[in-house]
Write an enzyme that holds these catalytic residues in place. Structure first.
Site, short mmCIF file in Angstrom:
data_model
loop_
_atom_site.label_atom_id
_atom_site.label_comp_id
_atom_site.label_asym_id
_atom_site.label_seq_id
_atom_site.Cartn_x
_atom_site.Cartn_y
_atom_site.Cartn_z
N PRO A 259 -6.98 61.56 85.06
CA PRO A 259 -7.01 61.06 86.44
C PRO A 259 -8.30 60.29 86.66
O PRO A 259 -9.38 60.78 86.33
CB PRO A 259 -6.98 62.35 87.29
CG PRO A 259 -6.51 63.42 86.38
CD PRO A 259 -6.95 63.04 85.00
N CYS A 346 -14.36 67.71 89.70
CA CYS A 346 -15.06 66.59 90.31
C CYS A 346 -16.49 66.99 90.67
O CYS A 346 -16.70 67.97 91.40
CB CYS A 346 -14.33 66.11 91.56
SG CYS A 346 -15.13 64.70 92.35
N GLY A 466 -13.63 64.62 77.04
CA GLY A 466 -15.05 64.28 77.01
C GLY A 466 -15.45 63.40 75.85
O GLY A 466 -15.34 63.81 74.70
N ALA A 489 -10.67 59.50 79.19
CA ALA A 489 -11.06 58.94 80.50
C ALA A 489 -11.75 57.59 80.30
O ALA A 489 -11.10 56.56 80.21
CB ALA A 489 -11.96 59.92 81.24
#
Length: 620
Positions: A259, A346, A466, A489
């Site tokens: 996301p 977050c 990560g 990500a």
């Protein structure tokens, strides 16, 4: 099963053979190696300066938002940190055409009347006021055979017969587009949205669930007492779906895009599906605005039909009541959602102070209640969770937290970002610890299978996250015992073709022309999503600039003298193998706007874009 599941990662020795083929080259690499610095071949260095490009990126948006922070500017260096209070609103047209006149062949009656309507009903005057049409064929018309924007389209001449005053419509292409699943899904019913706004929506599923969870909060302030009173709690409500009765998901070796806020929009996710992604997630949606019927928040669960199955909606919340209600509304008013993901990672300060995101890591009892509420209210949509190693450096809490989550038997998958909230992106992700947590999940799955032998039980998948930037990183993750897959990500933002490299099991030295074609595809998808009128083109340009704010950081493997590349390495000043490659690597946001003009026409004088990072707010 994807083809990558049947392949093996290349050995590290195979990877470096073509790059470090001679002892002389190997020695040069050793001599020139500096930690954190990308090793650029000497012929591509700009010899007038040995400076390292000072791009002080704050990559917290890859976890769900901008973190407001200021760092002192040092003399002679670019500004650091992020540009606060960016004004990204696109200015509306000076003269706007009434929507009832978009298609001259299907004119509708204006509810305000021509005299009272705030928009013009003079078609000739409107067409004369429009900017010159953009060259080429309208991306929307090219794709579906009809442009709903009609006379407002910036590519109007490609599907408008001036002599007759009618739009061109290709019915055969329209039908073919539907068969190709070229449409958007998960659009909430306007009446339901209106009821949410007026606070008259009936939460038939979540209301009794909330009553049950409220009793837990009132009578049992901690998990131990909650377990002691298990029998009395059962009288309030039982989750209507057990985990085994939820939709089945399979994340084993899946190619997953994390996301992502701002850049993780629908056109970007659609692009990633064309480049090999299996799983995509919405941008983080906040539970309170969802249950208030907020338009901008309900735009986030929208997806392209090609994303499903494999599309998850991520929400952030601080309370079980809002989580349960949001889960119910998503279940009732979307049709293409594979999972509902709870954001517990977050790091941004605003959400943290509100008790959302990574703040839940230090409040496991509250987190468990939220998961219970979501599971009991989300119908057949399974619930997953994304966490960090902990909130503070050196104090990893994920193992204990994961053990408690698994004990509740409530989640279909757990994703762990191998950093603490405090750490941010200052150091590399801790994949050793991710592997330790993976072992906890693996043992739990084995125990559950032994306890329920012969039954159809769904395992809890475990995903690592990560610093995944190469196919080697991806395979190192999925080949670690206990890790089912890897979530990508920033790697997928900087290098969107990363999953093609995973399939090929090698580095792909994409040419500048190939990379430009990827951007063209994104531009087309953006116009299809936001519209081909002036406002839609402005939004597409803005989000394309946001995307270029990541893609410009890619350093082609063909100009690197040492592999593998690292996501946090910064290069000395360098030039590409041709002018286009140099342009695509520009850190000047005005060059990003120039790139958008290749696909979206000239940017008007009133187009506004401020880079997220101050290090890009300068002119070359």
């Amino acid at each position: 099963m994807t083809s990558s599941q049947e392949k093996r990662p290349l050995e590290s020795s195979e990877q470096v053979t073509s790059v470090e083929s001679t002892p002389e080259v190997k020695k040069q690499h050793t001599d020139n190696y500096h930690k954190g610095v990308a090793a650029i071949k000497s012929e591509y260095l700009i010899t007038s300066s040995n400076d390292i490009i000072e791009d002080f990126y704050n990559d917290d948006e890859a976890e769900g938002g901008d973190r407001e922070q200021e760092q002192p500017q040092q003399k002679g260096r670019r500004k650091r940190g992020q540009n606060k209070k960016r004004d990204l609103k696109q200015k509306p047209e000076t003269l706007r055409l009434c929507s009832t006149l978009l298609d001259p062949e299907n004119v509708r009656e204006c509810s305000f009347g021509a005299d009272q309507c705030r928009n013009t009903h003079n078609v000739e005057e409107y067409l004369a006021s429009k900017p010159e049409d953009i060259d080429g064929v309208c991306p929307v018309f090219k794709t579906i055979g009809y442009c709903p924007t009609g006379l407002k389209c910036r590519w109007l001449k490609s599907h408008y017969v001036k002599e007759t005053g009618f739009l061109i419509r290709d019915d055969e292409r329209l039908e073919q587009s539907k068969q190709e699943k070229n449409y958007e899904v998960n659009k909430i019913d306007p009446e339901a949205k209106n009821q949410l706004r007026k606070k008259i929506y009936k939460f038939e599923i979540s209301d009794p669930v909330i009553k049950y969870l409220d009793s837990v909060v009132k009578n049992d302030e901690n998990l131990a007492r909650m377990e002691e009173n298990k029998n009395s709690q059962a009288s309030y409500v039982e989750a209507p779906f057990k985990i085994a009765e939820k939709k089945k998901i399979n994340l084993r070796n899946a190619k997953i895009v994390s996301p992502l806020t701002t850049v993780g929009n629908l056109p970007y996710r659609r692009l990633m599906k064309t480049l090999g992604a299996d799983i995509t997630y919405s941008e983080m949606a906040l539970s309170i605005p969802l249950i208030q019927g907020n338009n901008s928040e309900w735009a986030l669960p929208k997806a392209h039909a090609t994303e499903y199955p494999g599309f998850g909606v991520q929400i952030a919340t601080a309370k079980h009541y809002s989580a349960a209600k949001a889960a119910e509304t998503i279940y009732k008013h979307t049709s293409h959602v594979s999972e509902l993901n709870l954001n517990c990672g977050c790091p941004i300060d605003l959400l943290y102070r509100q008790g959302q995101g990574s703040a839940l890591l230090d409040q496991p009892a509250k987190l468990l209640r939220i998961i219970k509420g979501m599971n009991a209210s989300s119908g057949d949509i399974p619930v997953t969770v994304k966490i960090r190693t902990g909130t503070k450096d050196g104090k990893n809490t994920a193992i204990n937290l994961v053990e408690r989550i698994l004990a509740e038997n409530d989640v279909a998958a757990i994703t762990l970002h191998g950093r603490s909230r405090q750490q941010r992106y200052t150091r590399e992700a801790d994949w050793n610890y991710i592997g330790e947590v993976g072992q906890v999940v693996k043992k739990w799955n084995e125990k559950k299978e032994d306890d329920k032998e012969g039954t159809d039980t769904q395992p809890t998948y475990f995903v690592g996250n990560g610093d995944v930037f190469t196919h080697l990183d991806w395979y190192n993750g999925v080949n670690t015992d206990g890790i089912d897959s890897v979530m990508v990500a920033r790697g997928a933002l900087i290098k969107p073709w990363i999953f093609e490299e995973v399939e090929a099991q090698q580095y792909l030295d994409k040419s500048a022309t190939e990379r430009l074609e990827i951007l063209r595809k994104f531009a087309d998808f953006a116009i299809e999503h936001w519209g081909s009128d002036e406002y839609g083109v402005g939004l597409a340009r803005r989000f394309m600039c946001e995307f270029l704010g990541f893609t410009h950081r890619y350093i082609p493997v063909g100009i690197l003298e040492r592999l593998p590349p690292k996501i946090n390495e910064r290069p000395p000043k360098w030039k590409g193998r041709n002018e286009l490659e140099t342009l695509l690597a520009s850190t000047d946001y005005k060059d990003w706007i120039k790139i958008t003009e290749m696909f979206l026409g000239r940017a008007g004088d009133d187009f506004q874009f401020t880079p997220k990072h101050k290090s890009n707010s300068y002119e070359s």
